[in-house]
Design a protein around this motif. Sequence first.
Motif, mmCIF file in Angstrom:
data_model
loop_
_atom_site.group_PDB
_atom_site.id
_atom_site.type_symbol
_atom_site.label_atom_id
_atom_site.label_comp_id
_atom_site.label_asym_id
_atom_site.label_seq_id
_atom_site.Cartn_x
_atom_site.Cartn_y
_atom_site.Cartn_z
ATOM 1 N N UNK A 34 0.866 -1.411 0.026
ATOM 2 C CA UNK A 34 -0.126 0.245 -0.002
ATOM 3 C C UNK A 34 0.978 1.149 0.223
ATOM 4 N N UNK A 35 0.657 2.134 -0.653
ATOM 5 C CA UNK A 35 1.015 3.543 -0.801
ATOM 6 C C UNK A 35 0.415 4.519 -0.172
ATOM 7 N N UNK A 36 0.832 5.575 0.005
ATOM 8 C CA UNK A 36 0.374 6.632 0.850
ATOM 9 C C UNK A 36 0.508 8.039 -0.077
ATOM 10 N N UNK A 37 -0.658 8.724 -0.236
ATOM 11 C CA UNK A 37 -0.593 9.918 -0.931
ATOM 12 C C UNK A 37 -1.070 11.239 -0.229
ATOM 13 N N UNK A 38 -0.339 12.147 -0.053
ATOM 14 C CA UNK A 38 -0.940 13.188 0.795
ATOM 15 C C UNK A 38 -0.833 14.385 -0.344
ATOM 16 N N UNK B 63 7.158 5.416 -0.773
ATOM 17 C CA UNK B 63 5.972 4.828 0.012
ATOM 18 C C UNK B 63 5.172 5.874 0.155
ATOM 19 N N UNK B 64 5.568 7.080 0.653
ATOM 20 C CA UNK B 64 4.788 8.187 0.992
ATOM 21 C C UNK B 64 5.020 9.437 0.220
ATOM 22 N N UNK B 65 4.014 9.940 -0.691
ATOM 23 C CA UNK B 65 4.548 10.736 -1.444
ATOM 24 C C UNK B 65 3.274 11.966 -1.104
ATOM 25 N N UNK B 66 4.001 13.082 -1.149
ATOM 26 C CA UNK B 66 3.237 14.292 -1.122
ATOM 27 C C UNK B 66 3.201 15.239 -2.087
ATOM 28 N N UNK B 67 2.274 15.815 -2.362
ATOM 29 C CA UNK B 67 2.081 16.703 -3.810
ATOM 30 C C UNK B 67 1.526 18.058 -3.078
ATOM 31 N N UNK B 68 2.124 19.058 -3.382
ATOM 32 C CA UNK B 68 1.637 20.541 -2.957
ATOM 33 C C UNK B 68 1.353 21.189 -4.179
#
Length: 168
Positions: free
Chosen positions: A1-5, A105-110
């Motif tokens: 599982x991957x997490x997107x913020x 694993x945890x990607x954040x997009x601003x």
Amino acid sequence: MLRLILVRHAKSAWDDPGLSDFDRPLALRGIAAAAWIGTTLTNHGWLPDRIVCSTARRTRETLELAMARLPSNGPRPDVVWSDAVYDRRDHDYLGLIAEQGSGAQVLMLVGHNSATEQTALALSAGSHQAMVNFPTGGIAVIDCEISNWLELVPRCGRLSHFLRPPRS
């Protein structure tokens, strides 16, 4: 599982009509919200491995202020500054996430609306009225049932959290 913020930039200032949209800075309310974003990420343990951020001034300022509130003793995320985040602001970010997410694993997009909202709604299975009119400074955390960002498709995720910054 991957997490997107997904984070929409904090509130920008509109008091200089001579500035282009790209060059607008944060408003005072936005500065407070950007700090709240960093504190919120830290308090919930939502620490990204990689951050993809628009090169527009208000998104850069949002990220810089938020990162100042991330734990100083942990690993720092890899930051990718991307003109494409600004250029795709009227569409969605699905392709960009697939392109830029490799290894995270945890990607954040601003980013910007309407793309931030469209991306959150496209990925989240089910209807989430709370995300309609995704606010400046808002945070959506989406857990995706995939093992590689290249597998990203609509409705592959589950919204785990959606937070709005406090009004100051």
